[in-house]
Design an enzyme around this catalytic site. Structure first.
Site, PDB file in Angstrom:
ATOM      1  N   ARG A  94       1.045  -1.127   0.204  1.00 41.15           N
ATOM      2  CA  ARG A  94      -0.048  -0.197  -0.040  1.00 41.15           C
ATOM      3  C   ARG A  94       0.916   1.248   0.033  1.00 41.15           C
ATOM      4  O   ARG A  94       0.266   2.269  -0.265  1.00 41.15           O
ATOM      5  CB  ARG A  94      -1.030   0.039   1.152  1.00 41.15           C
ATOM      6  CG  ARG A  94      -1.697   1.422   1.301  1.00 41.15           C
ATOM      7  CD  ARG A  94      -3.248   1.097   2.043  1.00 41.15           C
ATOM      8  NE  ARG A  94      -3.326   0.275   3.168  1.00 41.15           N
ATOM      9  CZ  ARG A  94      -2.890   0.477   4.609  1.00 41.15           C
ATOM     10  NH1 ARG A  94      -2.420   1.917   4.565  1.00 41.15           N
ATOM     11  NH2 ARG A  94      -2.621  -0.244   5.270  1.00 41.15           N
ATOM     12  N   TYR A 154     -12.835  19.823 -14.330  1.00 43.39           N
ATOM     13  CA  TYR A 154     -13.209  18.438 -14.401  1.00 43.39           C
ATOM     14  C   TYR A 154     -14.433  18.029 -13.581  1.00 43.39           C
ATOM     15  O   TYR A 154     -14.532  18.381 -12.389  1.00 43.39           O
ATOM     16  CB  TYR A 154     -12.347  17.528 -14.268  1.00 43.39           C
ATOM     17  CG  TYR A 154     -12.471  16.068 -14.380  1.00 43.39           C
ATOM     18  CD1 TYR A 154     -12.549  15.423 -15.650  1.00 43.39           C
ATOM     19  CD2 TYR A 154     -12.601  15.345 -13.378  1.00 43.39           C
ATOM     20  CE1 TYR A 154     -13.019  14.186 -15.946  1.00 43.39           C
ATOM     21  CE2 TYR A 154     -12.790  13.953 -13.444  1.00 43.39           C
ATOM     22  CZ  TYR A 154     -13.180  13.445 -14.754  1.00 43.39           C
ATOM     23  OH  TYR A 154     -13.509  12.053 -14.892  1.00 43.39           O
ATOM     24  N   ASP A 167      -3.809  20.803 -12.733  1.00 44.74           N
ATOM     25  CA  ASP A 167      -3.911  19.703 -13.645  1.00 44.74           C
ATOM     26  C   ASP A 167      -3.656  19.688 -14.847  1.00 44.74           C
ATOM     27  O   ASP A 167      -4.166  20.624 -15.701  1.00 44.74           O
ATOM     28  CB  ASP A 167      -5.724  19.375 -13.343  1.00 44.74           C
ATOM     29  CG  ASP A 167      -5.970  18.070 -14.176  1.00 44.74           C
ATOM     30  OD1 ASP A 167      -5.609  17.657 -14.897  1.00 44.74           O
ATOM     31  OD2 ASP A 167      -7.327  17.665 -13.451  1.00 44.74           O
ATOM     32  N   LYS A 174      -5.473   9.036 -19.074  1.00 37.65           N
ATOM     33  CA  LYS A 174      -5.367   9.677 -20.059  1.00 37.65           C
ATOM     34  C   LYS A 174      -4.118   9.296 -21.133  1.00 37.65           C
ATOM     35  O   LYS A 174      -3.785   8.142 -21.254  1.00 37.65           O
ATOM     36  CB  LYS A 174      -5.821  11.017 -20.125  1.00 37.65           C
ATOM     37  CG  LYS A 174      -7.078  11.168 -19.025  1.00 37.65           C
ATOM     38  CD  LYS A 174      -8.301  10.577 -19.663  1.00 37.65           C
ATOM     39  CE  LYS A 174      -9.343  10.269 -18.253  1.00 37.65           C
ATOM     40  NZ  LYS A 174      -9.743  11.797 -17.675  1.00 37.65           N
TER      41      LYS A 174
HETATM   42  C1  LIG Z   1     -10.104  12.066 -16.344  1.00 40.92           C
HETATM   43  C2  LIG Z   1      -9.761  13.262 -15.797  1.00 40.92           C
HETATM   44  C3  LIG Z   1      -9.493  13.456 -14.270  1.00 40.92           C
HETATM   45  C4  LIG Z   1     -10.040  12.162 -13.122  1.00 40.92           C
HETATM   46  O1  LIG Z   1      -9.179  11.106 -13.413  1.00 40.92           O
HETATM   47  P1  LIG Z   1      -9.506   9.572 -13.174  1.00 40.92           P
HETATM   48  O2  LIG Z   1      -8.329   8.893 -13.564  1.00 40.92           O
HETATM   49  O3  LIG Z   1     -10.822   9.280 -14.205  1.00 40.92           O
HETATM   50  O4  LIG Z   1      -9.810   9.461 -11.613  1.00 40.92           O
HETATM   51  C5  LIG Z   1      -9.327  14.549 -13.720  1.00 40.92           C
HETATM   52  N1  LIG Z   1      -8.924  15.612 -14.476  1.00 40.92           N
HETATM   53  C6  LIG Z   1      -8.874  15.450 -15.999  1.00 40.92           C
HETATM   54  C7  LIG Z   1      -8.449  17.016 -16.546  1.00 40.92           C
HETATM   55  C8  LIG Z   1      -9.385  14.515 -16.553  1.00 40.92           C
HETATM   56  O5  LIG Z   1      -9.532  14.572 -17.844  1.00 40.92           O
END
Ligand SMILES: *Cc1c(COP(=O)(O)O)cnc(C)c1O
Length: 400
Positions: free
Chosen positions: A59, A117, A191, A216
């Site tokens: 963990r 988001y 982000d 992504k």
């Molecule tokens: C998809 C996404 C998130 C969240 O990520 P997860 O892996 O789905 O929890 C946060 N910020 C942006 C810009 C995203 O595209």
């Protein structure tokens, strides 16, 4: 690469974070072990007190996860002269939750933009307020308004940026907002999911923390959910932030980390292709008579063209466009797609399209949607790495 200093980002993507495995495996294997053994009680003591580096319990980390963490830190800092450390998470949302809950306390506020988001929006507006942390939302493209908010409210402790952002691909000026935040003693988090460290390096622009949904582009193949929290304040990252992460069990796992490491090796070549394809698609869409509007920061008519050009290597692979015919026009278009995939998310090899009005934003009232530029015929598009002519052929027939 024993003693060679890497000169290019692409080399860091391939080699960064890798350590020779004790078994001489070429790739760092999937360490599928929940616990790690001690040679002696004294060694256990040294590991627990941090006098000796080593794994204890999965963990808290394992070698596969470490490789992914160090590669991300290397990519986010390459050429910036900065140092950073990464904590890999089970998802992007887990990383964002760790960031906010381990750095903010009751009474603190977050200053942010309105195009967050969906999950982040839910977190800052519905979950954190129960713990006494709230968000002030301002159009952060207006630096005067941003400074007014910071000046007026001493409770604001974090400026949280997401750039570029959904679905109209808005960008905010990371360097200018970081400078403002510093003036008012706030931390800055960004982000960087849409841009990736290849297109944009927020640490070089003054950010203290970077978050990623590694689901992504970093993974790149749509094979695993994951997140990363990257911090330039190493002491804080290794102290209270790591403690929060390991206590709440927001950890990643060996398999997802392994997939992520393999994915990141090709990040530069994939991004180059995503970006040139997106440029061609944006040009095609902007001349199509059935398209009312194209939102792509690589086109000079986008209001944030200049900001994107200043802080990004390229405008990226995300765009949105409005088809004629409102909601039904959007639905008809989506149903006609052949090659392109109907799905939310982004960063995969294939092109993904979604229709916010009938999907992600279906339950949002119409007036609310329009305030954020989400018209009924708006289509969100992630441009994949297929041969671009095939993408355009599909779009062209679906638009007819
Ligand atoms: C998809 C996404 C998130 C969240 O990520 P997860 O892996 O789905 O929890 C946060 N910020 C942006 C810009 C995203 O595209």
């Amino acid at each position: 690469m024993k003693n060679q200093k890497l000169s290019g980002w692409g080399s860091v993507a391939v080699h960064g974070g890798h350590k020779k495995d004790p078994s001489y495996a070429h790739l760092t294997p999937l360490y599928a072990s929940s616990t790690y053994v001690f040679d002696s009680a004294e060694q256990g003591m040294r590991r627990f007190t941090g006098q000796e580096e080593g794994y204890i319990y999965a963990r808290w980390g394992n070698p596969t996860i470490t490789e992914a963490e160090q590669k991300i830190a290397a990519l986010e800092t390459f050429g910036t002269g900065k140092e950073a450390t990464t904590i890999l998470h089970s998802s992007g949302m887990a990383a964002i939750t760790t960031l906010m809950m381990s750095t903010l306390s009751q009474g603190d506020k977050i200053l942010s933009h309105f195009s967050l988001y969906g999950g982040t929006d839910e977190l800052v507006h519905r979950i954190l307020p129960r713990f006494g942390v709230s968000a002030t939302i301002v159009d952060l493209r207006d630096l005067e308004k941003a400074e007014d908010a910071l000046r007026a409210d001493k409770q604001i402790k974090m400026v949280y940026l997401e750039t570029p952002a959904n679905p109209t691909i808005q960008c905010v000026d990371i360097a200018a907002l970081s400078a403002l935040a510093k003036k008012y003693n706030c931390i800055v988090a960004c982000d960087n999911t849409f841009a990736t460290p290849y297109l944009q390096q927020p640490f070089a622009l003054g950010a203290d923390f970077i978050v990623h949904s590694t689901t992504k582009f970093l993974n790149g193949h749509g094979t695993a959910i994951g997140g990363a929290l990257v911090g330039a304040d190493i002491e804080r990252m290794r102290g209270p932030i790591f403690k929060f992460h390991k206590t709440t069990g927001a950890n990643s796992n060996a398999f997802d980390a392994f997939l992520l490491v393999q994915g990141m090796k090709t990040l530069e070549v994939r991004m180059d292709r995503h970006c040139t394809n997106a440029e061609r698609v944006a040009q095609f869409l902007s001349t199509n008579k059935n398209v009312v509007k194209v939102n792509y920061t690589g086109l000079p008519q986008h209001p944030d063209f200049a900001i994107a050009a200043k802080q990004m290597r390229h405008a990226g692979a995300l765009l949105s466009f409005e088809v004629k015919g409102g909601l039904q026009g959007g639905i008809n278009f989506m149903n006609k797609l052949n090659l392109c995939t109907r799905a939310v998310s982004l960063g995969t090899c294939d092109t993904l399209l979604s229709h916010p009005a009938s999907m992600t934003h279906f339950s949002v009232p119409k007036e609310e949607k329009e305030k954020y530029g989400i018209t009924e015929g708006l289509i969100r598009m992630h441009v994949g790495i297929e041969t671009v002519d095939d993408i355009i052929t599909d779009l062209e027939q679906a638009l007819q």
